[in-house]
Design a protein around this motif. Sequence first.
Motif, PDB file in Angstrom:
ATOM      1  N   ILE A  58      16.656   0.600   6.184  1.00 19.86           N
ATOM      2  CA  ILE A  58      18.052   0.349   5.773  1.00 19.86           C
ATOM      3  C   ILE A  58      18.897  -0.031   6.989  1.00 19.86           C
ATOM      4  CG2 ILE A  58      20.151   1.449   4.854  1.00 19.86           C
ATOM      5  CD1 ILE A  58      18.256   3.129   3.058  1.00 19.86           C
ATOM      6  N   LEU A  59      18.716   0.733   8.094  1.00 17.07           N
ATOM      7  CA  LEU A  59      19.488   0.456   9.305  1.00 17.07           C
ATOM      8  C   LEU A  59      19.136  -0.906   9.882  1.00 17.07           C
ATOM      9  CD1 LEU A  59      19.444   3.963  11.016  1.00 17.07           C
ATOM     10  CD2 LEU A  59      21.427   2.800  10.061  1.00 17.07           C
ATOM     11  N   ARG A  60      17.848  -1.244   9.811  1.00 16.25           N
ATOM     12  CA  ARG A  60      17.395  -2.545  10.340  1.00 16.25           C
ATOM     13  C   ARG A  60      18.032  -3.689   9.523  1.00 16.25           C
ATOM     14  NH1 ARG A  60      16.700  -5.384  14.190  1.00 16.25           N
ATOM     15  NH2 ARG A  60      15.150  -7.028  14.155  1.00 16.25           N
TER      16      ARG A  60
ATOM     17  N   LYS B 106       0.837  -1.209   0.000  1.00 21.80           N
ATOM     18  CA  LYS B 106       0.000   0.000   0.000  1.00 21.80           C
ATOM     19  C   LYS B 106       0.868   1.256   0.000  1.00 21.80           C
ATOM     20  CE  LYS B 106      -3.817  -2.124   2.468  1.00 21.80           C
ATOM     21  NZ  LYS B 106      -4.334  -2.389   3.809  1.00 21.80           N
ATOM     22  N   LYS B 107       2.096   1.126   0.563  1.00 22.15           N
ATOM     23  CA  LYS B 107       2.973   2.300   0.644  1.00 22.15           C
ATOM     24  C   LYS B 107       3.271   2.849  -0.741  1.00 22.15           C
ATOM     25  CE  LYS B 107       5.239   0.949   4.894  1.00 22.15           C
ATOM     26  NZ  LYS B 107       6.371   0.183   5.399  1.00 22.15           N
TER      27      LYS B 107
ATOM     28  N   VAL C  33      12.132   8.926   6.562  1.00 19.22           N
ATOM     29  CA  VAL C  33      12.444   8.383   7.887  1.00 19.22           C
ATOM     30  C   VAL C  33      12.243   6.868   7.871  1.00 19.22           C
ATOM     31  CG1 VAL C  33      11.720   8.356  10.322  1.00 19.22           C
ATOM     32  CG2 VAL C  33      11.931  10.528   9.113  1.00 19.22           C
ATOM     33  N   GLY C  34      11.130   6.425   7.284  1.00 17.54           N
ATOM     34  CA  GLY C  34      10.821   4.996   7.200  1.00 17.54           C
ATOM     35  C   GLY C  34      11.896   4.230   6.444  1.00 17.54           C
TER      36      GLY C  34
ATOM     37  N   ILE D 211       6.469  12.837   2.380  1.00 19.03           N
ATOM     38  CA  ILE D 211       7.850  12.574   1.950  1.00 19.03           C
ATOM     39  C   ILE D 211       8.767  12.383   3.159  1.00 19.03           C
ATOM     40  CG2 ILE D 211       9.871  13.614   0.825  1.00 19.03           C
ATOM     41  CD1 ILE D 211       7.952  14.773  -1.259  1.00 19.03           C
ATOM     42  N   VAL D 212       8.604  13.250   4.164  1.00 20.36           N
ATOM     43  CA  VAL D 212       9.445  13.136   5.366  1.00 20.36           C
ATOM     44  C   VAL D 212       9.215  11.777   6.030  1.00 20.36           C
ATOM     45  CG1 VAL D 212       9.804  14.055   7.705  1.00 20.36           C
ATOM     46  CG2 VAL D 212       9.661  15.614   5.776  1.00 20.36           C
TER      47      VAL D 212
END
Length: 398
Positions: A73-75, A10-11, A67-68, A62-63
């Motif tokens: 990426i970090l996860r 859905k994103k 952030v998501g 967008i922000v």
Amino acid sequence: MGLKSLISSKKMLSLLAAVVLFGTNAVMAQDPTQDAGATTLNGVAKPSVWLGPGYYVLLFVIVCFVVGIIGKILRVYDLTQQIQNKKPINWHNVMGVCCIIFLVAGLYGAYWEFTVQGAMILPDAASEHGVKIDEMFWTTTVLTMIVFFVTQILLFGFLFRYRYNANRRGHFLPHNNTIEKVWTIAPAVVLTILVIFGFFTWQQITNTVDAKGEQASINVDITGHQFAWELRYPGSDGRLGATNYKLVSGTNKLGINYKDKFSYDDLQADTMYLPVRKSVKLNIHAQDVIHSVYMPHFRVQLNAVPGLPTFFKFKPTITTAEMQRKTGDPTFEYLVYCNKICGGAHYNMKKVVRVVEESEYQAWLAQQKPYLTDQVKKDLKFAEVKPAAQQNRLALNN
Ligand SMILES: [Cu+2]
């Protein structure tokens, strides 16, 4: 989450919707120079401050996405480290560093506010009591800024210094009377000093002239209505005539009582001229809603309340010409504004205030027209009395 499911999620649909919204916004956006809301400053057109709601919704979306994505990426990085039996990311260190970055950015922001926006501060107070108000303002600002900088540095510094460490045990402090006393008494003492300081300053401003029994050199009536200020100056008798709201009419807009002989020579003015270094008593009235007489350069502000006449006495100390030289702006003018949002055209409620030498003030006053016009005389059935009484030649017929 695999790439396949990411694409079908859905994103992605939301992103598509956001892009469409942005596209619509970009296509439909008006040329800022054509915008009716655009302001021209020094002949250069500037776009109006507010953009469409679509722009802000898109910005927010967008922000959130950015952030998501960074989080994901970090996860993923964290998981690959664990799979390879390497040390995972130490989130406590990351948060600690974020606190320091936040502290530095925040302190720089405060510094920026002081240097960039602080440069737009009002010039020197142009009235006698204004100097006291400024002293109070700066004392409060300096004290609160010291507290602000110290507490912010301690807050974020402690967050960084004492971030989680598996080798350290936290000290459990359920209650400490000394700390409680210090953080209750210290702000109470500082705030009490500030309040008392303010109380005495306000008392000096509002009471001194009356307490000494000293009359103001000139009385000026200022009446607010939607959406203008009306000024009334006393004529050669130096006194303003009485007013009554019941007498307000199309020709008598201030409700001046012409049975009072002091009202015959009351003058109307479009600009507020004030003699320098003479005390002025502004009699403040309102005819419809609450307005507020606001003269920032003189540090004067008082509400204009219907049915509740108030006054403010002050002494201008810097002429308009001197202030033009001080500010390096030859077009500088003092202004009186309305400082209550009193309706749709509230912003229209302003008048030029010109502080001049006594002689110039008298010359200007001699040119102002009386409120008692021929039309008013006709409406009120005034009759000319024979010049036996030279002073007040007019009398009511009834
Ligand atoms: Cu107003």
